[in-house]
Enzyme design. Structure first.
Site, short mmCIF file in Angstrom:
data_model
loop_
_atom_site.label_atom_id
_atom_site.label_comp_id
_atom_site.label_asym_id
_atom_site.label_seq_id
_atom_site.Cartn_x
_atom_site.Cartn_y
_atom_site.Cartn_z
N CYS A 159 85.45 68.55 -12.98
CA CYS A 159 86.18 67.28 -13.08
C CYS A 159 87.42 67.35 -13.96
O CYS A 159 87.99 66.33 -14.32
CB CYS A 159 85.25 66.16 -13.54
SG CYS A 159 84.49 66.49 -15.14
N HIS B 295 97.31 56.42 -25.13
CA HIS B 295 96.47 55.45 -24.43
C HIS B 295 97.23 54.73 -23.32
O HIS B 295 96.70 54.47 -22.25
CB HIS B 295 95.90 54.43 -25.42
CG HIS B 295 95.02 55.07 -26.44
ND1 HIS B 295 94.42 54.37 -27.44
CD2 HIS B 295 94.65 56.35 -26.60
CE1 HIS B 295 93.72 55.20 -28.19
NE2 HIS B 295 93.85 56.41 -27.71
C1 PEP Z 1 87.62 67.84 -19.33
O1 PEP Z 1 87.55 68.15 -20.51
O2 PEP Z 1 87.95 68.63 -18.43
C2 PEP Z 1 87.31 66.47 -18.89
C3 PEP Z 1 87.25 66.15 -17.63
O3 PEP Z 1 87.14 65.54 -19.86
P1 PEP Z 1 88.34 64.86 -20.65
O4 PEP Z 1 89.61 65.24 -19.97
O5 PEP Z 1 88.06 63.40 -20.60
O6 PEP Z 1 88.18 65.45 -22.01
#
Ligand code: PEP
Ligand code: MG
Length: 755
Positions: free
Chosen positions: A680, A367
């Site tokens: 993303c 975190h």
């Molecule tokens: C992913 O899994 O690519 C994503 C963007 O979500 P997180 O990294 O928050 O799991």
């Protein structure tokens, strides 16, 4: 006989006077050895100090040849002295020469001495040197004598750590404690920081080592123990979480140590030998550290940390010193060093003075790592033993991109990192200049460069980077850094803040993605054998609909009158999306009934990160308004490689045909329905990978703020249709999992596309 030893106490009193005399370091050391020898009725007393080349150098002696001082050296491990340094344990022998490790140094005139007593000079469990007494006659040293010599070794440790001996070091022979160290850990948050060590939990500096009144020290210790025990009991009674890092298990371990007979007996013995209560705690803790540090068992090492924390509490109790760094005493270029740290603690520091963070724990998914990245502070995690290796104010360099830490760097090392930091700053400046340049490829293809965010501290980056919007707002971060469940009001306040910070374009909010590695300390946590495949994200939201509905309520209210996007994480089936949408509709009905203004235009989407969605993509695309590819999770599931396990991280390449074909199939099919697609995951923020993604049809990428500049610089020099053709050819030619990374890199270099 304990407590009745006039001799040792007299020695300690005498040494205290010697420590206070205004003489130079050599004269002080010489006086110390003379006093020890005479008090212990030994013919010889010598001090050896560990150098940075690993050799022990004779720094002072009474009884051996004075010419040997600063000339006689031995390797750690060599001879009796070397063995003590290596094992960090005392050694008492009545016939030293018959010991197999005995080694003869002719220049010292040592052969006529039979009995030998040596103790390590310890600090933070590390050996700084060795203190020795010798007698001509065969004799057995008593336990009290060993004890007294260990106590005087503490005085010497203070002297070495204070830097006083630096003035008598021969040129080229540095003292080990001050030696430069190159350490390696996990690269957690990008950037290079140069500065000085600030210990997150400052060590208590013990001003008074020696006491004349053991009875008084015993009762001080008892009172402190009582108070610490009481605190621990209250913390345990109060429930599962009392403060950062204070989980019940840890507290139970504390309680166990606080009642441990052996530990308490050693403390009392140390006091009886003439130490103050705080010096006794330090002494006993040093010995424990020296022993446990040499063990490889992770369980024992973990217990050492608990014991350290307990000793630390006792020291603070005894000295009344504060647990936290006084912020006005922070240097302007502080590099925080800690064993572990919670996210809130990092936010407490003055950002303007922070140059870096180094932790013994704290890998990339911790975190505190999230906060370090959001604040743009270089961070290296998983650096073994760093707390015991540093002294406050030591020069230190953190390279958060490479995972390197340079402690007490040599001037040339410092210069080269300084250059690296300057170059980086220059590049940042160039990226900054691109801020208002439209993100168009050379052949005129517009690419949406969005930003990933999750906390209020991220928001200024939107304007700084020129991000088109926030393409992924990870709402769980607010939950992860909080001490308790954020209330609807608090959630609303944050989301409203976000909407206001990005006034003209829609923000994409993702509903709570907890579970897996994202654990909320205040939420009851179930041990799962396979948390990445466990109860997480939308699965929790659907099983605990009140939780999800309250969050949706906060979002809808924050989006009043505006365009807004909401997406659900880890959706594995169309039915899950339908159920989530149903909850949203109920919430809309509820808000309408209570006359709340709703978003003017609400778009609903999902993250594509569970592979099963790929085989129901058409049905899914018919339901949603947009999708966003979460490549971090999608890749971990497709390649069956834990995204947080460094051992398996390099076993597949997202620039290999299977990964690229899969990613391309998503854009191809979404194009048929005209559904907007963004990506993303982390790969969207790496210029080479982003180039490939543009080549397979991605027109929207959401990434960390620091990546926007480099990705924009790349795409401004890119011909999108040319790279699309190249990738198509390469995918047709290559078989299996052969990466096309090299070919893509070569192409970029040939075309002058900056990566
Ligand atoms: C992913 O899994 O690519 C994503 C963007 O979500 P997180 O990294 O928050 O799991
Ligand atoms: Mg994910």
């Amino acid at each position: 006989m304990r407590g009745a030893l006039g001799g040792p106490r007299l020695l300690l009193r005498r040494l205290r006077e010697v420590m206070a005399e205004p003489v130079n370091a050599q004269a002080r050391l010489d006086k110390i050895v003379v006093n020890i020898a005479s008090n212990m009725v030994a013919e010889v007393c010598s001090v050896y100090v560990l150098r940075d080349d690993g050799r022990l150098e004779l720094f002072a002696t009474e009884g051996l040849n004075h010419e040997a001082v600063h000339l006689t050296t031995m390797r750690s491990g060599e001879g009796l002295v070397g063995r003590i340094a290596e094992s960090a344990e005392s050694l008492a022998l009545s016939d030293a020469q018959s010991h197999p490790a005995f080694s003869y140094k002719p220049e010292t005139g040592e052969e006529i001495y039979h009995s030998f007593l040596g103790v390590p000079i310890l600090r933070g469990g590390n050996t700084l040197g060795v203190l020795v007494v010798q007698n001509k006659a065969r004799r057995t040293y008593s336990e009290e004598e060993v004890e007294v010599l260990q106590t005087t070794a503490m005085l010497l440790a203070e002297m070495i750590a204070s830097g006083e001996l630096q003035s008598i070091v021969r040129p080229g022979n540095n003292i080990a404690l001050r030696r430069p160290l190159a350490l390696h850990g996990s690269a957690v948050a990008e950037g290079v920081g140069l500065g000085h060590v600030v210990l997150h939990e400052p060590r208590v500096s013990i001003k008074q080592l020696i006491s004349d009144d053991p009875a008084r020290e015993e009762s001080r210790l008892d009172a402190a123990l009582e108070s610490v025990r009481h605190t621990i009991d209250t913390l345990i009674d109060r429930g599962d979480q009392a403060g950062p890092g204070e989980h019940v298990e840890v507290l139970e371990t504390f309680r166990m140590f606080a009642h441990d007979r052996g530990w308490l007996r050693r403390l009392r013995e140390a006091i009886a030998s003439g130490l103050t209560a705080e010096a006794a705690v330090e002494r006993v803790q040093n010995d424990a550290r020296a022993k446990l540090q040499r063990r490889t068992d992770p369980y024992l090492r973990e217990r050492l940390h608990d014991l350290d924390d307990l000793a630390n509490r006792l020291l603070h109790e005894l000295t009344g010193e504060s647990f936290v760094v006084a912020h006005d005493q922070m240097p302007d270029n502080a590099i925080i060093v800690a064993r572990t740290m919670g996210p809130a603690a990092l936010l407490d520091y003055d950002r303007g003075k922070l140059r870096g963070l180094v932790l013994e724990d704290g890998g990339p998914s911790s975190h505190v790592a999230i906060i370090a990245r959001a604040l743009g502070i270089p961070m290296v995690g998983d650096v073994k033993n760093i707390v015991d290796l540093v002294e406050p104010n030591d020069a230190i360099i953190v390279d958060g991109s490479a995972g390197d830490v340079q402690l007490r760097p040599q001037p040339d090392v410092e210069a080269s990192y300084g250059e690296k930091a300057r170059l980086r700053a220059k590049r940042q400046e160039q990226y900054h200049k691109l801020r208002d340049v439209p993100a168009l490829t050379k052949d005129g293809v517009a690419i949406g460069l969005h930003m990933n965010a999750g906390l209020a501290i991220d928001l200024p980056h939107v304007a700084e980077t020129g991000a088109a919007s926030i393409g992924l707002f990870r709402t769980e971060l607010q939950f992860m850094v909080a001490a308790q469940f954020p209330r609807v009001k608090e959630q609303y306040a944050l989301y409203k803040n976000v909407m206001d910070a990005v006034p003209d374009v829609p923000v994409t909010f993702r509903t709570l993605d907890i579970g897996g590695d994202k654990i909320l300390p205040y939420m009851s946590h179930f041990e799962e054998d396979n948390p990445a495949l466990g109860w997480r994200a939308i699965r929790i939201g659907l099983d605990r609909p009140a939780l999800l509905r309250l969050q949706l309520r906060a979002m809808l209210r924050a989006g009043a009158g505006r365009e807004m996007r909401i997406m659900f994480p880890m959706v594995a089936t169309c039915a899950e999306f339908d159920a989530a949408k149903h909850l949203l509709e109920r919430e809309i009905a509820h808000l309408t009934l209570h006359k709340y203004e709703l978003p003017r235009d609400l778009k609903l989407g999902i993250m594509i990160e569970v592979p099963s969605v790929l085989w129901q993509l058409d049905e899914m695309l018919a339901r949603v308004d947009f999708v966003s590819v979460g490549s971090n999770d999608l890749m971990q599931y497709v390649f069956a490689a834990d995204r947080d396990n460094r051992r398996v991280a390099d076993r597949f390449d997202p620039l290999s045909p299977p990964a690229l074909r899969l990613l391309k199939s998503i854009t191809d099919r979404a194009a048929l329905t005209g559904t907007p697609v963004t990506l993303c995951g982390e790969i969207g923020g790496r210029p080479l990978e982003a180039m490939a993604l543009i080549g397979i049809g991605y027109r929207g990428l959401s990434m960390s703020p620091a990546s926007i500049g480099p990705v924009k610089a790349m795409l401004l020099a890119l011909n999108a249709s040319e790279v699309a053709g190249l990738i198509e050819d390469l995918l047709a030619q290559k078989s299996g999992a052969q990466s096309i990374r090299q070919e893509l890199r070569a192409y970029a270099e040939a075309k002058g596309v900056p990566l």
